[in-house]
Structures are given as C-alpha cells and as structure tokens.
Design a protein around this motif. Sequence first.
Motif, PDB file in Angstrom:
ATOM      1  N   LEU A   1      -6.159   1.536  -3.549  1.00  0.00           N
ATOM      2  CA  LEU A   1      -7.050   1.275  -2.394  1.00  0.00           C
ATOM      3  C   LEU A   1      -7.663   2.271  -1.703  1.00  0.00           C
ATOM      4  O   LEU A   1      -8.698   2.042  -1.859  1.00  0.00           O
ATOM      5  CB  LEU A   1      -5.667   0.212  -1.710  1.00  0.00           C
ATOM      6  CG  LEU A   1      -4.832  -0.741  -1.215  1.00  0.00           C
ATOM      7  CD1 LEU A   1      -3.913  -0.820  -1.060  1.00  0.00           C
ATOM      8  CD2 LEU A   1      -5.702  -2.284  -1.869  1.00  0.00           C
TER       9      LEU A   1
ATOM     10  N   ALA B   1       1.021  -1.216   0.144  1.00  0.00           N
ATOM     11  CA  ALA B   1       0.053   0.077   0.166  1.00  0.00           C
ATOM     12  C   ALA B   1       0.928   1.400  -0.326  1.00  0.00           C
ATOM     13  O   ALA B   1       0.026   2.677  -0.133  1.00  0.00           O
ATOM     14  CB  ALA B   1      -1.023   0.286   1.084  1.00  0.00           C
TER      15      ALA B   1
ATOM     16  N   VAL C   1     -10.134  -4.882   1.377  1.00  0.00           N
ATOM     17  CA  VAL C   1     -10.612  -3.027   1.012  1.00  0.00           C
ATOM     18  C   VAL C   1     -12.213  -2.448   1.077  1.00  0.00           C
ATOM     19  O   VAL C   1     -13.139  -1.705   1.163  1.00  0.00           O
ATOM     20  CB  VAL C   1      -9.443  -2.303   0.274  1.00  0.00           C
ATOM     21  CG1 VAL C   1     -10.178  -1.189   0.000  1.00  0.00           C
ATOM     22  CG2 VAL C   1      -8.187  -2.337   1.401  1.00  0.00           C
TER      23      VAL C   1
ATOM     24  N   VAL D   1      -6.996  -6.285  -1.791  1.00  0.00           N
ATOM     25  CA  VAL D   1      -8.328  -4.959  -2.961  1.00  0.00           C
ATOM     26  C   VAL D   1      -9.733  -5.513  -2.353  1.00  0.00           C
ATOM     27  O   VAL D   1     -10.687  -4.745  -2.149  1.00  0.00           O
ATOM     28  CB  VAL D   1      -7.997  -5.084  -4.329  1.00  0.00           C
ATOM     29  CG1 VAL D   1      -9.221  -5.080  -5.298  1.00  0.00           C
ATOM     30  CG2 VAL D   1      -6.369  -4.353  -5.163  1.00  0.00           C
TER      31      VAL D   1
END
Length: 473
Positions: free
Chosen positions: A271, A262, A401, A398
């Motif tokens: 993200l 990230a 999130v 992904v």
Amino acid sequence: MSDLRTLAPIPRTVWIASGVMALGGFLGNMDGSIVAVGLESMRLSLGVTLVEIQWVATAYLLGLSVALPLTPWLVRRLGAGRLWLAALAAFLLTSVACALAPDAGTLIGVRAVQGMTAGIMVTAGQTVIGLAVGPERLGRTMGTLGLVVGLAPVIGPSVGGLLLAHFSWPVLFWLNLPIGLAAFGLALRYVPRGERQQPPPVDWFGLVMVSLGLPLLVYGLTELGTPGSLNIVLTAIGAVALALFTWWSLRVTHPVLQLRLAARPVMGASLATVLLAGAGMFGAVLLLPLWFQVRLGAGPAEAGVLLAPMGLATTVFVLLAGRLTDRYGGGTVALTGSVVVLASTVPLPWLGPDTPMVLIQALLVVRGAGLGLSILPASTAAYASVDADELGHATALVNIVLRVGGAVGGALCVIVLSRGLTVDAATGFGWAFGVLGALCVLGTVAAGWLRRAERSSTVDVTAGSTWEPGANP
C-alpha cells in the motif's frame, strides 16, 4: 523467499475471463479520457460555462471513489462475477442516459452514478481474476489487464477527436454500447459468478464516513492549487471524516473495509508503494503537459503527441511486469521500476528549450517503462498476500490508496509549480520536478521495504496467502 519462481500454466478459459475483465476496465478508462476531449463541445451545446462543464469529468471521478468502500460487502453478497455483470449493465444504462441528457445538470448527475458503476467494475473485476487464477499466476493476468486498460487513455482522445469531427458529443457515450455489449455477452459464458454468502450487517457509520471523506479529500486536494479557501475546508472535512473512519474501523468486528490488513508486512509495504508511486505518476501527468507548453513552447496538440511514447512504453512494460512479478516477486520488480523512474526524473529540472527533443523523448520513454514496472507489481503483491475472503477488501484498499496518492501528488506538484512560476518558468518547473523527485525517492524506499517484506515471508510464492485458483469469497 526464493528469488526465482516456476511459472505455473494458466488455462485458456482463465485467459478469456481475464480478457473480458480487461475489456470492462478498458471501457471505464476510455470513458474518462474520451469525455475530456468532448467537454468544449458539451459546453457549447448545453450553453454552460467551462467551470460548470468540468463537473462532467469531476463527477465521474468522485462517483468512482464513493463506490470503492462498499464493493467488498457487495462481492460477498452477490459473488464477484455477478457484481461485475451488474455493474457493467448499469454502466451501459448510464451511458444511454448520458447520451440522452437534456441539460448539464442531468448529465453531471448521471455521470456521478456512472463513475460509481465504473468503480465497482474495477474492484469486482480484479477480484474475479484473482479468485480464478490464484496468487502464483496473478502477475501475468493482471499484466494483461493493465495492458488493455492502459491503452484506453492513449486511444480515447484520438477516437474522441475523430468522432467529434463528424458527430455531436452524445456519440462519445453511444460508443460504449457495442464494446460493453460484447463484453457482457462474453462474460455470460466465461466469467465465474462466485458464491453468494451472507455478509455481516453493513457498517453504516464507517460507510458514511469513508463515502463522505474520500471524495471530499480527493476533490479538495485536486483543487488546492486554485484560489479560495473552500478547497482547504473540503480537504479538512474529508481528512477528519477519514480519521473517524479509521478510528472506528479498527474498533468494530466487521468494518466496511478491513484496514487491519495494512498491519501485515507485505500488505502494508504494498500500500505504501502504491500510494507513493501513484503520487509520482499523477504528479507527472499534470506537470509534463504544462512543461511542454509553458517551458518548451509546444502547443496542446503537439504536447499530447510528444507524451504518447511515454504512455505506450508504460502500457507495454505493464505486460512485462506481470510475467516478471510471477517469476521474481512484486517487491523486486517494483523496486526495479522505482529506481528507473527515479533515475529518469532526476535530470528533468535541468532540461529546457535548448535540450534536443530526442534526448527528452528517450528520457520519457525510460520513465514510462519504469512506471509500467512499479505500480502493478506492488498491487499484485498486495492481492497475493491475503486470503480469498479478504481479496475484495484488498482490491478496494489498493484502488483507494492509488487515488488518494494521485490526488496528493498532483496537489503538491501544482501548488509548488504555481508558487515557482511567480519567479519564472525555469524556477517553477525546477521546484515542481524537485517535489516529483522527492516522491520518487520515497516510492523507491517503499518498494525496497516491499521487497524485504516479501523475502522475509515464511511462505514461498504467496507471501502468506492460503487461497487457491477457483476459490470464492
């Protein structure tokens, strides 16, 4: 980065493999939507309360969340294709177990396991596709996957209602078998298995923390609008567990999830875009049916029909988004979609019973098109920004999130709506749509960040990725 890319051709065998992955994703998504239609039939047949039978749906979602963190380790241990085949087989076995469940407790327990298998199918399937096509072709194949998977919640309720008119609720689970067996047979021939590797030892502390924190946070946020303090406690426990997981993962050599990804500009921006777009999307999923019924006076069935065009527009534009992403980049397409979603959300607080339904439908179709152009391009940009051995971690991150964003967005919108409804319906939905608009503004900012990060990349097309078609993790 160049604004225009040449579309590399995709081999026929890769299209077939992508279609098989899409069929598995369709199965998992349809199962979630079709079972919701049968909850009342299950409640009457099994002799339980509505609160108890709701856990049939909730357990599936929580099981899906639990499975995501371990998937990258399993991908390396078994190979992405083998893992997907195993998950599909387990999904079919749990479908049989659900159909034969003698009581609600058994059904809920098996549904949790079935959700875990569905979660593994999602991330392993996306990894298979990514490794088969490489980053230059990822948008189009992911768009095809999104098109097929997106049809599931549109088709599922209608098929479920038709079946329940003639059969009892177990038929909803038996329906998985012919579709799943067809996908399994095609996968044996066309889906690459992937290479087995010896992964590092399992990060047990990190796994326990994220497996505890993620479902508690998602469930707690989802239920925050209901009375009682238990949901606040569960949300707090989940948040603390995830904070410990984050602290731990940034300090160990081989964490269960590579959170350090990230920190990369394209991945971080992707993200953020997925998180906020997911919050806006799931917030609207909760608000719009209630808006049609409470504010506009439609019945439940009529509300479902009125929302169908927006869902179809999303599904169609997901396919277009894949092609546009391969040509222009995920950031540019996601920004375009986010702007469209924002523009179609701004008028919602001012619409009411006197607004012509044609205008409402046109606005929702535009909103659906924007949704189709926002989340998939951001996800694709994330996958294209990592190396082959990091792809399993990227797909898991992904999907995690997206679910956390959906829970946050849904909780915010429902809480604000419930407070506003104490005044009147116009105030309640005006406030809630205001929150939805704020989420859309933040999502647009994040998409702009993603576009800038991609354009600032020194490596054309892949935004820093080094993997090629056919690479294995």
